[in-house]
Write a protein that holds these residues in place. Structure first.
Motif, PDB file in Angstrom:
ATOM      1  N   ASP A  75     -94.949  38.184  42.113  1.00 61.33           N
ATOM      2  CA  ASP A  75     -94.350  38.154  43.441  1.00 61.33           C
ATOM      3  C   ASP A  75     -92.833  38.309  43.331  1.00 61.33           C
ATOM      4  OD1 ASP A  75     -94.089  37.915  46.185  1.00 61.33           O
ATOM      5  OD2 ASP A  75     -94.767  35.828  46.282  1.00 61.33           O
ATOM      6  N   PHE A  76     -92.241  38.832  44.386  1.00 60.44           N
ATOM      7  CA  PHE A  76     -90.780  38.887  44.523  1.00 60.44           C
ATOM      8  C   PHE A  76     -90.357  37.795  45.494  1.00 60.44           C
ATOM      9  CE2 PHE A  76     -92.755  41.785  47.545  1.00 60.44           C
ATOM     10  CZ  PHE A  76     -92.197  41.395  48.746  1.00 60.44           C
ATOM     11  N   GLU A  77     -89.095  37.413  45.441  1.00 58.35           N
ATOM     12  CA  GLU A  77     -88.524  36.487  46.415  1.00 58.35           C
ATOM     13  C   GLU A  77     -87.089  36.926  46.680  1.00 58.35           C
ATOM     14  OE1 GLU A  77     -89.218  32.166  46.295  1.00 58.35           O
ATOM     15  OE2 GLU A  77     -90.303  32.541  44.422  1.00 58.35           O
ATOM     16  N   ALA A  78     -86.817  37.388  47.891  1.00 55.88           N
ATOM     17  CA  ALA A  78     -85.468  37.796  48.260  1.00 55.88           C
ATOM     18  C   ALA A  78     -84.674  36.568  48.677  1.00 55.88           C
ATOM     19  CB  ALA A  78     -85.513  38.815  49.392  1.00 55.88           C
ATOM     20  N   GLU A  79     -83.569  36.338  47.974  1.00 53.38           N
ATOM     21  CA  GLU A  79     -82.754  35.163  48.221  1.00 53.38           C
ATOM     22  C   GLU A  79     -81.274  35.536  48.238  1.00 53.38           C
ATOM     23  OE1 GLU A  79     -83.425  31.858  45.657  1.00 53.38           O
ATOM     24  OE2 GLU A  79     -85.598  32.171  45.521  1.00 53.38           O
ATOM     25  N   ALA A  80     -80.467  34.630  48.747  1.00 56.29           N
ATOM     26  CA  ALA A  80     -79.018  34.708  48.617  1.00 56.29           C
ATOM     27  C   ALA A  80     -78.573  33.601  47.676  1.00 56.29           C
ATOM     28  CB  ALA A  80     -78.342  34.549  49.974  1.00 56.29           C
ATOM     29  N   ALA A  81     -77.374  33.739  47.141  1.00 57.91           N
ATOM     30  CA  ALA A  81     -76.868  32.728  46.209  1.00 57.91           C
ATOM     31  C   ALA A  81     -75.346  32.720  46.233  1.00 57.91           C
ATOM     32  CB  ALA A  81     -77.372  32.992  44.790  1.00 57.91           C
ATOM     33  N   CYS A  86     -91.249  37.400  50.732  1.00 62.99           N
ATOM     34  CA  CYS A  86     -92.063  37.248  49.526  1.00 62.99           C
ATOM     35  C   CYS A  86     -93.522  37.405  49.923  1.00 62.99           C
ATOM     36  CB  CYS A  86     -91.820  35.914  48.825  1.00 62.99           C
ATOM     37  SG  CYS A  86     -92.454  34.470  49.705  1.00 62.99           S
ATOM     38  N   LEU A  87     -94.343  37.806  48.979  1.00 62.61           N
ATOM     39  CA  LEU A  87     -95.768  38.003  49.245  1.00 62.61           C
ATOM     40  C   LEU A  87     -96.484  36.694  49.514  1.00 62.61           C
ATOM     41  CD1 LEU A  87     -96.429  40.695  46.527  1.00 62.61           C
ATOM     42  CD2 LEU A  87     -96.819  41.015  48.979  1.00 62.61           C
ATOM     43  N   ALA A  88     -96.044  35.634  48.852  1.00 60.99           N
ATOM     44  CA  ALA A  88     -96.712  34.341  49.027  1.00 60.99           C
ATOM     45  C   ALA A  88     -96.684  33.908  50.478  1.00 60.99           C
ATOM     46  CB  ALA A  88     -96.046  33.286  48.144  1.00 60.99           C
ATOM     47  N   GLU A  89     -95.547  34.114  51.148  1.00 59.83           N
ATOM     48  CA  GLU A  89     -95.471  33.704  52.554  1.00 59.83           C
ATOM     49  C   GLU A  89     -96.392  34.550  53.435  1.00 59.83           C
ATOM     50  OE1 GLU A  89     -92.164  33.463  56.048  1.00 59.83           O
ATOM     51  OE2 GLU A  89     -91.926  32.252  54.248  1.00 59.83           O
ATOM     52  N   LYS A  90     -96.421  35.848  53.190  1.00 62.46           N
ATOM     53  CA  LYS A  90     -97.327  36.692  53.979  1.00 62.46           C
ATOM     54  C   LYS A  90     -98.772  36.260  53.775  1.00 62.46           C
ATOM     55  CE  LYS A  90     -98.388  41.466  55.190  1.00 62.46           C
ATOM     56  NZ  LYS A  90     -98.108  42.902  54.963  1.00 62.46           N
TER      57      LYS A  90
END
Length: 326
Positions: free
Chosen positions: A138-144, A277-281
């Motif tokens: 899975d990917f996770e798009a985040e800010a940092a 992210c795919l997990a949330e979908k």
């Protein structure tokens, strides 16, 4: 100010100042050789870097060169610390609801955070190498944000002054390994491989009015295999801003210059904004239909992540990665 690191065949690469358009750069060895060196001496180095940045944008520099993104490494190829939070409770609440659990009231006051992989980061275009598709890629798009030295027990009101740079990232997760790891009660390890950083780090002022209250008020846009996946706004539904996350991380220990503090998966309560992210979908599918229908990533799949401002400027550059078999 916009900065990155180019490959000079060393582990930590060569720090360069990049113009606002992201296509011209200049090395600054007389100021700092590496990103970490700049962060170690930020108070004295930042004004010098900013002067170079202004000249690069306004009139150009004789020693500037065309920036080849294929030579751009992760701006901080290895960090002394990477702490990843989970500041978007819309995401946390959905994940827990899908498995029949309520969100504890303490989550509204006490941020979730874990010690992530920091000894190496993937470049923006580097393949995601995984041994098996069975891991649940899975990917996770985040800010940092990236800090200078932060004193122990800093208050949230004071912590914002130690935020020096901002970026986006792809926090790769191996979802099918997570349940067994968390069941041990000792946190993530094998389920969290290396994270990819955006091509550019920028100072908060580069975001203009989009940087308010220690948040990025712009949509995080994600595409999976070329198809739109989501664009929730980073400044909406963020329970804990970056200053609060920094203060939480520093409650019992100082943070060394170059600490990266992640936001966690960007998510809005407005489900029309899609997911990052795919997990949330998959969780939303479980809530609605009783089971997920969206698969995790397969070898050959690719993900693209970026943030653009109201005028279409690609602030941090694009993360674009493909999953390949290790």
């Amino acid at each position: 100010m916009k900065l990155t690191t180019i490959n000079n065949q060393t582990r930590d690469g060569q720090l360069v100042v990049v113009n606002r358009a992201g296509n011209r750069a200049v090395t600054v060895p007389q100021i700092a050789q590496t990103m970490q060196q700049a962060l170690d001496n930020w108070d004295s180095v930042a004004p010098q870097l900013n002067t170079v940045y202004q000249h690069l944008n306004d009139e150009g520099l004789n020693d500037a060169f065309d920036l080849n993104l294929d030579e751009v490494m992760a701006p901080l190829p290895r960090a002394l610390q990477f702490l990843d939070g989970s500041a978007y409770l819309a995401h946390v609440e959905r994940v827990r609801r899908a498995r029949g659990a309520e969100m504890p009231p303490s989550f509204l006051e006490d941020p979730l955070m874990y010690q992530a992989v920091s000894d190496g980061f993937l470049a923006h275009n580097q393949d995601i190498e995984v041994v098996s598709e069975e891991y649940g890629i899975d990917f996770e798009a985040e800010a940092a944000v990236i800090t200078s030295d932060v004193p122990m027990n800093v208050s949230a009101e004071e912590a914002g002054q130690y935020i020096q740079l901002v970026c986006i990232l792809n926090d790769v997760s191996l979802r099918n390994l997570i349940p067994a790891e968390l069941a041990k009660g000792f946190g993530f390890l094998q389920s969290k491989p290396r994270t990819a950083l955006s091509p550019f780090f920028v100072t908060p002022d580069e975001l203009g009015e989009a940087w308010q209250n220690n948040k990025i008020h712009l949509p995080m846009r994600t595409w999976l295999n070329g198809e739109w996946f989501g664009e929730p706004n980073c400044g909406v539904d963020m329970q804990f801003d970056f200053a609060q996350l920094v203060a939480h991380a520093a409650k019992t220990r100082p943070l060394c210059a170059g600490a990266i503090i992640g936001s966690g998966t960007i998510a809005n309560h407005d489900m029309a904004k899609g997911s990052t992210c795919l997990a949330e979908k998959r969780v939303l599918e479980v809530i609605e239909h009783g089971k997920p229908s969206t698969p995790f990533m397969s070898f050959g799949d690719d993900v693209k992540i970026e943030i653009t401002d109201g005028e279409g400027h690609n602030i941090f550059g694009t993360i674009h990665q493909k999953v390949v078999k290790y």
